[in-house]
Design a protein around this motif. Structure first.
Motif, PDB file in Angstrom:
ATOM      1  N   ASN A  90     -32.975  96.919  53.443  1.00 46.91           N
ATOM      2  CA  ASN A  90     -32.627  96.988  52.603  1.00 46.91           C
ATOM      3  C   ASN A  90     -33.257  96.699  51.171  1.00 46.91           C
ATOM      4  O   ASN A  90     -32.445  96.639  49.980  1.00 46.91           O
ATOM      5  CB  ASN A  90     -31.542  95.596  52.121  1.00 46.91           C
ATOM      6  N   GLY A  91     -34.686  96.980  51.155  1.00 45.92           N
ATOM      7  CA  GLY A  91     -35.721  96.494  50.427  1.00 45.92           C
ATOM      8  C   GLY A  91     -34.860  95.050  49.544  1.00 45.92           C
ATOM      9  O   GLY A  91     -34.652  94.177  50.294  1.00 45.92           O
ATOM     10  N   LEU A  92     -35.281  94.613  48.216  1.00 45.21           N
ATOM     11  CA  LEU A  92     -34.527  93.683  47.473  1.00 45.21           C
ATOM     12  C   LEU A  92     -32.857  93.208  48.228  1.00 45.21           C
ATOM     13  O   LEU A  92     -32.965  92.043  47.858  1.00 45.21           O
ATOM     14  CB  LEU A  92     -34.369  93.678  46.063  1.00 45.21           C
ATOM     15  N   GLY A  93     -32.378  94.044  48.273  1.00 44.03           N
ATOM     16  CA  GLY A  93     -30.618  94.071  48.942  1.00 44.03           C
ATOM     17  C   GLY A  93     -30.563  92.798  50.195  1.00 44.03           C
ATOM     18  O   GLY A  93     -30.071  92.272  50.191  1.00 44.03           O
ATOM     19  N   PHE A  94     -31.600  92.506  50.521  1.00 43.81           N
ATOM     20  CA  PHE A  94     -31.390  91.260  51.421  1.00 43.81           C
ATOM     21  C   PHE A  94     -31.407  90.025  50.960  1.00 43.81           C
ATOM     22  O   PHE A  94     -30.829  89.777  51.480  1.00 43.81           O
ATOM     23  CB  PHE A  94     -33.166  91.568  52.293  1.00 43.81           C
ATOM     24  N   PHE A  95     -31.570  90.112  50.012  1.00 48.61           N
ATOM     25  CA  PHE A  95     -31.681  88.775  49.133  1.00 48.61           C
ATOM     26  C   PHE A  95     -29.999  88.898  48.656  1.00 48.61           C
ATOM     27  O   PHE A  95     -29.614  87.983  48.492  1.00 48.61           O
ATOM     28  CB  PHE A  95     -32.716  88.739  47.595  1.00 48.61           C
ATOM     29  N   LYS A  96     -29.340  89.595  48.760  1.00 41.81           N
ATOM     30  CA  LYS A  96     -27.906  89.598  48.051  1.00 41.81           C
ATOM     31  C   LYS A  96     -27.378  89.060  49.636  1.00 41.81           C
ATOM     32  O   LYS A  96     -26.261  87.898  49.232  1.00 41.81           O
ATOM     33  CB  LYS A  96     -27.253  91.109  48.763  1.00 41.81           C
ATOM     34  N   LEU A  97     -28.252  88.379  50.527  1.00 41.51           N
ATOM     35  CA  LEU A  97     -27.458  87.591  51.533  1.00 41.51           C
ATOM     36  C   LEU A  97     -27.016  85.816  50.865  1.00 41.51           C
ATOM     37  O   LEU A  97     -26.553  85.416  51.569  1.00 41.51           O
ATOM     38  CB  LEU A  97     -28.446  87.738  52.987  1.00 41.51           C
ATOM     39  N   PHE A  98     -28.015  85.953  49.857  1.00 42.50           N
ATOM     40  CA  PHE A  98     -27.956  84.274  49.391  1.00 42.50           C
ATOM     41  C   PHE A  98     -27.506  84.316  48.484  1.00 42.50           C
ATOM     42  O   PHE A  98     -27.158  83.208  47.744  1.00 42.50           O
ATOM     43  CB  PHE A  98     -29.744  84.520  49.110  1.00 42.50           C
ATOM     44  N   VAL A  99     -26.471  85.523  48.367  1.00 39.53           N
ATOM     45  CA  VAL A  99     -25.707  85.862  46.313  1.00 39.53           C
ATOM     46  C   VAL A  99     -24.564  85.992  47.111  1.00 39.53           C
ATOM     47  O   VAL A  99     -24.502  87.135  47.035  1.00 39.53           O
ATOM     48  CB  VAL A  99     -26.570  86.088  45.827  1.00 39.53           C
ATOM     49  N   PRO A 100     -23.205  85.244  47.900  1.00 36.39           N
ATOM     50  CA  PRO A 100     -22.320  85.399  47.895  1.00 36.39           C
ATOM     51  C   PRO A 100     -21.723  86.088  45.939  1.00 36.39           C
ATOM     52  O   PRO A 100     -21.633  85.325  44.927  1.00 36.39           O
ATOM     53  CB  PRO A 100     -21.122  84.529  48.236  1.00 36.39           C
ATOM     54  N   SER A 101     -20.448  87.685  46.624  1.00 37.16           N
ATOM     55  CA  SER A 101     -20.043  87.407  45.554  1.00 37.16           C
ATOM     56  C   SER A 101     -18.700  86.907  44.986  1.00 37.16           C
ATOM     57  O   SER A 101     -17.893  86.314  46.064  1.00 37.16           O
ATOM     58  CB  SER A 101     -19.805  89.145  46.039  1.00 37.16           C
TER      59      SER A 101
END
Lengths: 121, 250
Positions: free
Chosen positions: B136-147
């Motif tokens: 996911n590249g940097l998209g992996f850090f979306k794991l920490f940012v719930p939408s």
């Protein structure tokens, strides 16, 4: 493979099921389900207690360790640890809610959180 | 064998070895890990060697195990999670066989040492991070940012999510370790009651039937726990791998 198996089964499977059910009835074994489910739920209770407590405690530990590490790097000795210990408690509650299925799925908290924010407003 | 319930977890050096100042002796723990790997691979190689259309008992057992783990992984992580099947299947069998070995009297329970379970949990943890970043590249850090979280509480939520993420390997490993340790100590304590009551006299011998029954019950329970903990460990592994695979989807 599957075909030959299921052919076999359709020939004698129903017969066998029928005979098994008959035999269980004759032996008076057709009502043991209640006892079994009770002991299973006991076992589940213990497992659940273990699961939830480990989820809760591990988050607190990680919070404390992270805070201690930040203190050690930056030199703000007690403050980051206090802050992260508290955040660890929050994360622990979050873990427990997730593990117990109160927040179904890991990221379904969007809906809940939004609702609670709206309530506040 | 000593009568205290802890001595069963002692590490004994069977073949002392040292490189520099590091002790890398072959211990009873290593012996049982090697035995587990050999027994597991030997069984699966033997069971699947015939590859018959109509499976033998051993082959159908191997196939059922395969299906069991494959379905678990597919349910938790989707069909693209199957690329992790070798890892998950090995983990499941390793833990299951080690736990079952531990149920033999006089055998050593490898998973009752937290260093082993932490190593396994960290293996999963770093696999999740490495593969998640790779895929996911940097998209992996979306794991920490719930939408859907308002901006002004976002920093707090992200911190909490990060702590929650880092607490995973701890709860992952402690659960397996603590269950095995506690179970084996309980077994040993109740079995010890039989001996100490039996030495009291006739009344004690009759009374010793109670802890004896308890030990039988606990042994059955421990077999269940041994399987259940291997299952739980694998299931959590699947769920964490799911995060690595689908972190960018939110």
């Amino acid at each position: 493979m599957r075909n030959s198996n299921s052919d076999d089964r359709s020939a004698s499977g129903k017969d066998l099921d029928q005979r098994l059910a008959d035999m269980n009835k004759r032996l008076g074994r057709d009502v043991p389900k209640v006892e079994r489910s009770a002991s299973a739920s006991d076992r589940n209770g213990f497992g659940n207690a273990f699961k939830l407590s480990s989820e809760f405690i591990s988050a607190i530990l990680v919070g404390a360790i992270l805070g201690y590490g930040i203190d050690w790097l930056v030199g703000t000795t007690p403050w980051a640890m206090i802050l992260f210990l508290l955040l660890g408690f929050v994360a622990g509650v979050l873990n427990v809610l997730r593990a117990s299925g109160e927040l179904s799925g890991s990221y379904d908290l969007k809906a809940n959180e939004q609702k609670s924010v709206e309530d506040k407003e | 064998m000593a009568n205290d319930p802890i001595s069963q977890f002692n590490i004994k050096e069977l073949i002392p070895l040292e490189i520099g100042s590091t002790n890398i002796s072959f211990t009873n723990s290593s012996l049982f890990m090697v035995a587990t790997v050999i027994v597991t691979s030997a069984f699966f190689i033997w069971a699947t060697s015939r590859r018959g259309m109509i499976p033998t008992r051993a082959q159908s057992f191997a196939e059922t195990t395969y299906e069991f783990v494959a379905n678990m992984l597919r349910d938790a992580a989707g069909s693209d999670g199957m690329r992790f099947f070798p890892l998950v299947f090995s983990l499941f069998l390793f833990i299951l066989v080690i736990n079952m070995f531990g149920m033999f009297p006089y055998f050593f329970t490898v998973t009752s040492h937290i260093i082993i379970t932490v190593a396994l949990a960290l293996l999963v943890f770093f696999t999740v991070i490495a593969y998640g970043l790779y895929k996911n590249g940097l998209g992996f850090f979306k794991l920490f940012v719930p939408s859907g979280v308002p901006v002004f509480v976002l920093p707090l939520v992200v911190l909490i999510e990060i702590i929650s993420f880092f607490s995973r390997p701890i709860s992952h490993s402690v659960r397996l370790f603590a269950n095995m340790l506690a179970g084996h100590i309980t077994l040993k304590v109740f079995a010890g009651f039989i001996v100490s009551m039996g030495s009291v006299g006739a009344v004690g011998v009759v009374g010793a039937i109670l802890p004896f029954l308890m030990t039988i019950g606990l042994t059955a329970l421990e077999f269940l726990v041994a399987f259940l903990q291997a299952y739980v460990f694998t299931l959590l592994t699947c769920m964490y791998l799911n995060d690595a695979l689908h972190a960018g989807d939110h």
